[in-house]
Design a protein around this motif. Structure first.
Motif, PDB file in Angstrom:
ATOM      1  N   ARG A  21       0.857  -1.183   0.000  1.00 49.22           N
ATOM      2  CA  ARG A  21       0.000   0.000   0.000  1.00 49.22           C
ATOM      3  C   ARG A  21       0.896   1.236   0.000  1.00 49.22           C
ATOM      4  O   ARG A  21       1.795   1.345   0.843  1.00 49.22           O
ATOM      5  CB  ARG A  21      -0.862   0.016   1.266  1.00 49.22           C
ATOM      6  CG  ARG A  21      -1.811   1.193   1.309  1.00 49.22           C
ATOM      7  CD  ARG A  21      -2.570   1.247   2.624  1.00 49.22           C
ATOM      8  NE  ARG A  21      -3.808   1.994   2.474  1.00 49.22           N
ATOM      9  CZ  ARG A  21      -4.644   2.231   3.463  1.00 49.22           C
ATOM     10  NH1 ARG A  21      -4.393   1.771   4.669  1.00 49.22           N
ATOM     11  NH2 ARG A  21      -5.753   2.907   3.263  1.00 49.22           N
TER      12      ARG A  21
ATOM     13  N   PRO B 130      -0.416   8.496   0.487  1.00 54.34           N
ATOM     14  CA  PRO B 130      -0.198   9.787  -0.184  1.00 54.34           C
ATOM     15  C   PRO B 130       0.959  10.531   0.474  1.00 54.34           C
ATOM     16  O   PRO B 130       1.321  10.234   1.607  1.00 54.34           O
ATOM     17  CB  PRO B 130      -1.516  10.521   0.031  1.00 54.34           C
ATOM     18  CG  PRO B 130      -2.215   9.830   1.146  1.00 54.34           C
ATOM     19  CD  PRO B 130      -1.703   8.441   1.204  1.00 54.34           C
TER      20      PRO B 130
ATOM     21  N   THR C 269       9.786   3.447   8.760  1.00 53.83           N
ATOM     22  CA  THR C 269       9.126   4.375   9.674  1.00 53.83           C
ATOM     23  C   THR C 269       8.290   5.400   8.904  1.00 53.83           C
ATOM     24  O   THR C 269       8.784   5.987   7.941  1.00 53.83           O
ATOM     25  CB  THR C 269      10.190   5.116  10.510  1.00 53.83           C
ATOM     26  OG1 THR C 269      10.834   4.167  11.323  1.00 53.83           O
ATOM     27  CG2 THR C 269       9.579   6.175  11.380  1.00 53.83           C
TER      28      THR C 269
ATOM     29  N   THR D 270       0.897   1.568  11.265  1.00 51.87           N
ATOM     30  CA  THR D 270      -0.087   1.682  12.335  1.00 51.87           C
ATOM     31  C   THR D 270      -1.411   2.193  11.788  1.00 51.87           C
ATOM     32  O   THR D 270      -2.484   1.743  12.196  1.00 51.87           O
ATOM     33  CB  THR D 270       0.458   2.612  13.453  1.00 51.87           C
ATOM     34  OG1 THR D 270       1.726   2.095  13.872  1.00 51.87           O
ATOM     35  CG2 THR D 270      -0.469   2.651  14.642  1.00 51.87           C
ATOM     36  N   TYR D 271      -1.329   3.099  10.836  1.00 47.12           N
ATOM     37  CA  TYR D 271      -2.548   3.622  10.193  1.00 47.12           C
ATOM     38  C   TYR D 271      -3.318   2.472   9.547  1.00 47.12           C
ATOM     39  O   TYR D 271      -4.541   2.384   9.663  1.00 47.12           O
ATOM     40  CB  TYR D 271      -2.152   4.662   9.148  1.00 47.12           C
ATOM     41  CG  TYR D 271      -3.313   5.254   8.371  1.00 47.12           C
ATOM     42  CD1 TYR D 271      -3.992   6.360   8.858  1.00 47.12           C
ATOM     43  CD2 TYR D 271      -3.712   4.696   7.164  1.00 47.12           C
ATOM     44  CE1 TYR D 271      -5.062   6.906   8.152  1.00 47.12           C
ATOM     45  CE2 TYR D 271      -4.770   5.235   6.446  1.00 47.12           C
ATOM     46  CZ  TYR D 271      -5.438   6.337   6.945  1.00 47.12           C
ATOM     47  OH  TYR D 271      -6.482   6.863   6.242  1.00 47.12           O
TER      48      TYR D 271
ATOM     49  N   SER E 171       7.804   3.317  17.240  1.00 52.61           N
ATOM     50  CA  SER E 171       8.447   2.813  16.035  1.00 52.61           C
ATOM     51  C   SER E 171       9.541   1.802  16.355  1.00 52.61           C
ATOM     52  O   SER E 171      10.132   1.246  15.457  1.00 52.61           O
ATOM     53  CB  SER E 171       9.021   3.971  15.219  1.00 52.61           C
ATOM     54  OG  SER E 171       9.981   4.652  15.985  1.00 52.61           O
TER      55      SER E 171
HETATM   56  N1  LIG Z   1      -3.005   5.744   3.542  1.00 50.08           N
HETATM   57  C1  LIG Z   1      -2.874   6.846   4.298  1.00 50.08           C
HETATM   58  N2  LIG Z   1      -3.671   7.910   4.107  1.00 50.08           N
HETATM   59  C2  LIG Z   1      -3.562   9.013   4.855  1.00 50.08           C
HETATM   60  N3  LIG Z   1      -2.667   9.167   5.839  1.00 50.08           N
HETATM   61  C3  LIG Z   1      -1.835   8.161   6.100  1.00 50.08           C
HETATM   62  C4  LIG Z   1      -1.887   6.938   5.340  1.00 50.08           C
HETATM   63  N4  LIG Z   1      -0.944   6.100   5.820  1.00 50.08           N
HETATM   64  C5  LIG Z   1      -0.332   6.775   6.803  1.00 50.08           C
HETATM   65  N5  LIG Z   1      -0.851   8.004   6.976  1.00 50.08           N
HETATM   66  C6  LIG Z   1      -0.389   8.986   7.977  1.00 50.08           C
HETATM   67  O1  LIG Z   1       1.033   9.017   7.936  1.00 50.08           O
HETATM   68  C7  LIG Z   1       1.583   9.129   9.237  1.00 50.08           C
HETATM   69  C8  LIG Z   1       2.529   7.956   9.546  1.00 50.08           C
HETATM   70  O2  LIG Z   1       1.787   6.757   9.570  1.00 50.08           O
HETATM   71  P1  LIG Z   1       1.987   5.639  10.676  1.00 50.08           P
HETATM   72  O3  LIG Z   1       2.101   6.199  12.036  1.00 50.08           O
HETATM   73  O4  LIG Z   1       0.932   4.614  10.445  1.00 50.08           O
HETATM   74  O5  LIG Z   1       3.424   5.058  10.242  1.00 50.08           O
HETATM   75  P2  LIG Z   1       4.184   3.743  10.755  1.00 50.08           P
HETATM   76  O6  LIG Z   1       4.561   2.981   9.545  1.00 50.08           O
HETATM   77  O7  LIG Z   1       3.383   3.048  11.770  1.00 50.08           O
HETATM   78  O8  LIG Z   1       5.514   4.366  11.388  1.00 50.08           O
HETATM   79  P3  LIG Z   1       6.433   3.835  12.607  1.00 50.08           P
HETATM   80  O9  LIG Z   1       7.310   2.762  12.038  1.00 50.08           O
HETATM   81  O10 LIG Z   1       7.235   5.039  12.994  1.00 50.08           O
HETATM   82  O11 LIG Z   1       5.556   3.364  13.710  1.00 50.08           O
HETATM   83  C9  LIG Z   1       0.413   9.202  10.187  1.00 50.08           C
HETATM   84  O12 LIG Z   1       0.158  10.536  10.484  1.00 50.08           O
HETATM   85  C10 LIG Z   1      -0.738   8.593   9.388  1.00 50.08           C
HETATM   86  O13 LIG Z   1      -1.988   9.087   9.800  1.00 50.08           O
END
Ligand SMILES: Nc1ncnc2c1ncn2[C@@H]1O[C@H](COP(=O)(O)OP(=O)(O)OP(=O)(O)O)[C@@H](O)[C@H]1O
Ligand SMILES: [Mg+2]
Length: 320
Positions: free
Chosen positions: A21, A24, A100, A105-106, A222
């Motif tokens: 996935r 944006p 990261t 998590t999203y 993270s």
């Molecule tokens: N498909 C998406 N559409 C809109 N916003 C997104 C999307 N994916 C992620 N985001 C936003 O991007 C940011 C980072 O996402 P997230 O916290 O899920 O990353 P992560 O991969 O879990 O990072 P980490 O490894 O640091 O935990 C968040 O603010 C999240 O809301």
């Protein structure tokens, strides 16, 4: 991603599927004047990455999703089948893997008003159970089917296991090996849950514990792998069927250059980074070995691979 992509490109295994996935660009990235260099082709399941010279490299996966993909779409096309098989008594695992900030998590948890795989899975499980229970009542079966759903939630930080549902969250838990059960965490709390609200509360409680577990919660989120496991037991008379669903939000992998800066700044931070990369590499090796149908799979490499042994390979369905 490259190594994984290369290995998984030749995916011969039916039990391991890989979906990508692409999120944006964030506001910050737009402000910084960054450009999108990733294109997706949903028809061919290809990801095209533009390099500096402008030429494109192509990677093929089982499924690809672009920035307009919705949480529900990801759930329906990637997760629903695995959740259903856990309801039918099999083991299944859904991983979020990536650097990261890429949206692990999203995608796994989502937001309150835009739920991700985990809350949608909870809904699926209890709707399915309610449906079956109603059906049985209508059919007036002499031996009704009973369901018992339990949830556990742990994190692996620096290769040490912590129970996010325990009274003493900081305590280091032992990973034991059992001849039949394989690797498991001794004394891990398994909360009995009867509905979506209860299981959601378990998730929320574990998350809270995760935050207070360390001083800098951002770094923390993270830098630990989190495994939420739902065990679904169903019984008719003496016949018992158990399905296990692992929902895994992995720690984000980081570029070596980034970790390098940490090396000068903070030794602990560097050690954490090394542990994360080691465990992600070990997981990558296990998955590659499974995909290539190798006879020897190195589950013993670290606690992450040990704990996922019975949820990877065999007749388990896995999606990364
Ligand atoms: N498909 C998406 N559409 C809109 N916003 C997104 C999307 N994916 C992620 N985001 C936003 O991007 C940011 C980072 O996402 P997230 O916290 O899920 O990353 P992560 O991969 O879990 O990072 P980490 O490894 O640091 O935990 C968040 O603010 C999240 O809301
Ligand atoms: Mg995260």
């Amino acid at each position: 991603m490259e190594v994984l992509a290369r290995n998984l490109n030749k995916n011969k295994s039916e039990s391991v599927r890989v979906a990508v996935r692409c999120r944006p660009l964030s506001k910050r990235e737009k402000q910084d004047g960054r450009e999108q260099i990733v294109d997706i082709d949903t028809k061919t399941s290809e990801i095209l990455v533009k390099d500096e010279s402008g030429s494109k490299r192509t990677y093929t996966f089982d499924k690809v999703f672009g920035e307009k993909s919705t949480q529900q779409q990801i759930y329906d096309e990637v997760a629903a089948e695995i959740v259903q098989s856990a309801l039918d008594g099999f083991n299944g695992t859904i991983f979020a893997y990536g650097q990261t900030g890429t949206g692990k998590t999203y995608t796994m948890e989502g937001l309150l008003d835009d739920p991700g795989i985990m809350p949608l899975a909870f809904r699926h499980i209890f709707q399915n159970i309610a449906h079956k229970t109603l059906q049985m009542q209508q059919e007036e079966k002499s031996e009704p089917q009973h369901f018992l759903v339990r949830a556990s939630y742990l994190e692996i930080y620096n290769d040490e296991v912590r129970d996010l549902l325990a009274k003493d969250v900081g305590a280091k838990m032992d990973v034991k090996e059992h001849i039949e059960k394989g690797f498991h965490v001794k004394n891990l709390v398994m909360e009995k849950v009867r509905n979506v609200t209860e299981i959601y509360n378990v998730l929320a409680k574990g998350k809270r514990n995760r935050k207070t577990g360390r001083t800098d919660m951002n770094e923390h989120s993270s830098r630990s792998h989190a495994i939420f496991t739902v065990t679904i037991e169903s019984s008719i008379g003496k016949k018992i069927r158990v399905g296990k669903l692992n929902l895994v939000d992995l720690a984000g992998s980081e570029r070596v250059s980034k970790t390098g800066t940490h090396l000068q700044a903070d030794r602990t931070r560097f050690d954490e980074g090394v542990k994360i990369n080691l465990s992600l590499a070990a997981l990558g090796n296990v998955i590659s070995a499974l995909v290539e149908n190798k006879s020897h799979v190195r589950y013993r490499a670290c606690n992450l691979t040990k704990l996922l042994q019975d949820s990877l390979g065999g007749n388990t369905k896995t999606c990364m």
